[in-house]
Design an enzyme around this catalytic site. Sequence first.
Site, PDB file in Angstrom:
ATOM      1  N   CYS A 117     -14.750   1.255  -0.534  1.00 14.71           N
ATOM      2  CA  CYS A 117     -13.891   1.719   0.913  1.00 14.71           C
ATOM      3  C   CYS A 117     -14.222   2.653   1.631  1.00 14.71           C
ATOM      4  O   CYS A 117     -13.777   2.635   2.774  1.00 14.71           O
ATOM      5  CB  CYS A 117     -12.540   1.911   0.193  1.00 14.71           C
ATOM      6  SG  CYS A 117     -11.891   0.563  -0.849  1.00 14.71           S
ATOM      7  N   HIS A 254      -8.346   5.094   6.087  1.00 14.52           N
ATOM      8  CA  HIS A 254      -8.644   3.886   5.326  1.00 14.52           C
ATOM      9  C   HIS A 254      -7.590   3.539   4.924  1.00 14.52           C
ATOM     10  O   HIS A 254      -6.450   4.081   4.399  1.00 14.52           O
ATOM     11  CB  HIS A 254      -9.658   4.141   4.061  1.00 14.52           C
ATOM     12  CG  HIS A 254      -9.486   2.797   3.063  1.00 14.52           C
ATOM     13  ND1 HIS A 254      -9.966   1.639   3.494  1.00 14.52           N
ATOM     14  CD2 HIS A 254      -9.544   3.219   1.910  1.00 14.52           C
ATOM     15  CE1 HIS A 254      -9.846   0.982   2.708  1.00 14.52           C
ATOM     16  NE2 HIS A 254      -9.323   1.722   1.190  1.00 14.52           N
ATOM     17  N   ASN A 284      -5.267  -3.823   1.816  1.00 16.16           N
ATOM     18  CA  ASN A 284      -6.556  -2.870   1.556  1.00 16.16           C
ATOM     19  C   ASN A 284      -7.667  -3.934   1.993  1.00 16.16           C
ATOM     20  O   ASN A 284      -8.063  -4.891   1.003  1.00 16.16           O
ATOM     21  CB  ASN A 284      -6.691  -2.252   0.192  1.00 16.16           C
ATOM     22  CG  ASN A 284      -7.695  -1.518   0.318  1.00 16.16           C
ATOM     23  OD1 ASN A 284      -8.700  -1.275   1.130  1.00 16.16           O
ATOM     24  ND2 ASN A 284      -7.948  -0.562  -0.813  1.00 16.16           N
TER      25      ASN A 284
HETATM   26  N1  ACO Z   1       4.397  -6.082  -9.210  1.00 16.06           N
HETATM   27  C1  ACO Z   1       5.227  -5.655 -10.008  1.00 16.06           C
HETATM   28  N2  ACO Z   1       5.170  -4.785 -11.261  1.00 16.06           N
HETATM   29  C2  ACO Z   1       3.820  -4.224 -11.445  1.00 16.06           C
HETATM   30  C3  ACO Z   1       2.838  -4.745 -10.384  1.00 16.06           C
HETATM   31  C4  ACO Z   1       3.270  -5.535  -9.386  1.00 16.06           C
HETATM   32  N3  ACO Z   1       2.216  -6.322  -8.534  1.00 16.06           N
HETATM   33  N4  ACO Z   1       1.628  -3.915 -10.734  1.00 16.06           N
HETATM   34  C5  ACO Z   1       2.079  -3.070 -11.671  1.00 16.06           C
HETATM   35  N5  ACO Z   1       3.120  -3.312 -12.168  1.00 16.06           N
HETATM   36  C6  ACO Z   1       4.092  -2.628 -13.048  1.00 16.06           C
HETATM   37  C7  ACO Z   1       2.971  -1.933 -13.976  1.00 16.06           C
HETATM   38  O1  ACO Z   1       2.845  -2.943 -15.297  1.00 16.06           O
HETATM   39  C8  ACO Z   1       4.197  -1.051 -14.588  1.00 16.06           C
HETATM   40  O2  ACO Z   1       4.917  -1.406 -15.663  1.00 16.06           O
HETATM   41  P1  ACO Z   1       5.299  -0.641 -16.878  1.00 16.06           P
HETATM   42  O3  ACO Z   1       5.830   0.779 -16.446  1.00 16.06           O
HETATM   43  O4  ACO Z   1       6.280  -1.689 -17.606  1.00 16.06           O
HETATM   44  O5  ACO Z   1       4.085  -0.437 -17.622  1.00 16.06           O
HETATM   45  C9  ACO Z   1       4.692  -0.615 -13.325  1.00 16.06           C
HETATM   46  O6  ACO Z   1       4.614  -1.597 -12.501  1.00 16.06           O
HETATM   47  C10 ACO Z   1       4.419   1.093 -12.671  1.00 16.06           C
HETATM   48  O7  ACO Z   1       2.888   0.754 -12.784  1.00 16.06           O
HETATM   49  P2  ACO Z   1       2.112   1.975 -12.273  1.00 16.06           P
HETATM   50  O8  ACO Z   1       0.748   1.569 -12.113  1.00 16.06           O
HETATM   51  O9  ACO Z   1       2.465   3.363 -12.852  1.00 16.06           O
HETATM   52  O10 ACO Z   1       2.484   1.812 -10.636  1.00 16.06           O
HETATM   53  P3  ACO Z   1       2.179   2.974  -9.470  1.00 16.06           P
HETATM   54  O11 ACO Z   1       3.682   3.353  -8.773  1.00 16.06           O
HETATM   55  O12 ACO Z   1       1.046   3.997  -9.788  1.00 16.06           O
HETATM   56  O13 ACO Z   1       1.711   1.774  -8.508  1.00 16.06           O
HETATM   57  C11 ACO Z   1      -0.329   1.167  -7.368  1.00 16.06           C
HETATM   58  C12 ACO Z   1       0.474   1.009  -8.656  1.00 16.06           C
HETATM   59  C13 ACO Z   1       0.257   0.614  -6.047  1.00 16.06           C
HETATM   60  C14 ACO Z   1      -1.513   0.455  -7.722  1.00 16.06           C
HETATM   61  C15 ACO Z   1      -0.661   2.771  -7.151  1.00 16.06           C
HETATM   62  O14 ACO Z   1      -1.087   3.439  -8.242  1.00 16.06           O
HETATM   63  C16 ACO Z   1      -1.945   2.852  -6.303  1.00 16.06           C
HETATM   64  O15 ACO Z   1      -1.468   2.590  -4.977  1.00 16.06           O
HETATM   65  N6  ACO Z   1      -2.855   3.465  -6.475  1.00 16.06           N
HETATM   66  C17 ACO Z   1      -4.011   3.676  -5.868  1.00 16.06           C
HETATM   67  C18 ACO Z   1      -4.946   2.550  -6.072  1.00 16.06           C
HETATM   68  C19 ACO Z   1      -5.620   1.959  -4.665  1.00 16.06           C
HETATM   69  O16 ACO Z   1      -5.084   2.105  -3.572  1.00 16.06           O
HETATM   70  N7  ACO Z   1      -6.643   1.373  -4.688  1.00 16.06           N
HETATM   71  C20 ACO Z   1      -7.365   0.825  -3.603  1.00 16.06           C
HETATM   72  C21 ACO Z   1      -8.583   0.860  -3.619  1.00 16.06           C
HETATM   73  S1  ACO Z   1      -9.118   2.563  -3.790  1.00 16.06           S
HETATM   74  C22 ACO Z   1      -8.897   2.783  -2.226  1.00 16.06           C
HETATM   75  O17 ACO Z   1      -9.193   1.848  -1.328  1.00 16.06           O
HETATM   76  C23 ACO Z   1      -8.772   4.193  -2.191  1.00 16.06           C
END
Ligand code: ACO
Length: 327
Positions: A117, A254, A284
């Site tokens: 990224c 980004h 993304n």
């Molecule tokens: N739809 C519905 N529920 C979902 C989904 C989905 N697509 N994905 C995960 N869940 C559920 C999980 O299973 C979890 O359920 P549980 O509580 O029963 O276990 C719940 O939602 C919460 O999951 P978390 O991972 O805690 O959710 P969070 O608020 O952290 O959001 C996310 C997840 C969006 C991935 C977040 O952590 C994030 O944005 N992280 C950064 C990652 C990123 O942007 N990566 C991109 C690549 S790196 C970069 O470009 C910088």
Amino acid sequence: MTKTMIRSVIRGTGSCLPARVVGNDELAGRVETSDEWIAQRTGIRRRHIAAEGETTSTLAIAAARAALADAGLEASDIDLIIVATATPDYTFPSVATQVQAGLEITHGVAFDVAAVCSGFVFALATADKFLTSGSHRRALVIGSETFSRILDWNDRTTCVLFGDGAGAVVVEAQEAGGTVSDRGVLTSHLRSDGRHRSKLYVDGGPSTTGKAGHLRMEGREVFRHAVGMITDVVEDAFAATGLTAEDVKWFVPHQANKRIIDASAEKLGIAAHKVVITVQDHGNTSAASIPLALDEARRDGRIRQGDLVLIEAMGGGFTWGSALIRW
Ligand code: ACO
């Protein structure tokens, strides 16, 4: 005015997005998710997905052609091509050499950089070193990705986050006065820390499984590190130039997640109206996200000549970087 140094000035931008748009509701038909969950946690509403036959290099070539037209230049004017990508068409040759061939350029040099990224920031910083050393005159710097090809479409925690696309800029070596009023890349700062490999990686490759593999991510861990790393490397750019958040006209981060963007802007003291956001429409797109956003903001009249533009990214590795550009 005495000309004292060379700056890498952005002369044109271009982009290419696949025609097919996939909304959150369509994904909700494939995995257990909802438009509401995706939009609330990430800001993403839709993303473009490459069609069969559409590849990282075909998108890159189209974006490059658009950037050349915007710059008013011919392909033959280019002597350096750097493509940032984590999703090349082939293990080799590089996407950059395919772009070179596609544009019928037979001189100069073309190569890829791999920083996921952060790739566009790494590629622009690399081009800047070539141009300011005097070895090359005009570069195409491209971020192009087809992340749809390395997603596990049964994994709702990753497949809803990414999209495909390409963005390109034409960068030209121009003489400048050596102050922060110059047009061009004023400073760039790149960082990496390989200890974070397991938080964001692809579980395959030529030397391990012999297959391309799928993207795996500990989303919460990536989120936890992102804002600190981003703000650190932007503070480095401010310290190196004496410029401040007040001086920034456009913040083009980004586009991973709206919550990361908002938190970074707030921590840096950059007002919300200065932030260019495309994640709602593109998802993304990894290395393509910054040049796609630059092209959009320039074509709709937001970014104008003389504006100070701040770019930053963080991604797999981890890698992270920033640059300040006077447009
Ligand atoms: N739809 C519905 N529920 C979902 C989904 C989905 N697509 N994905 C995960 N869940 C559920 C999980 O299973 C979890 O359920 P549980 O509580 O029963 O276990 C719940 O939602 C919460 O999951 P978390 O991972 O805690 O959710 P969070 O608020 O952290 O959001 C996310 C997840 C969006 C991935 C977040 O952590 C994030 O944005 N992280 C950064 C990652 C990123 O942007 N990566 C991109 C690549 S790196 C970069 O470009 C910088």
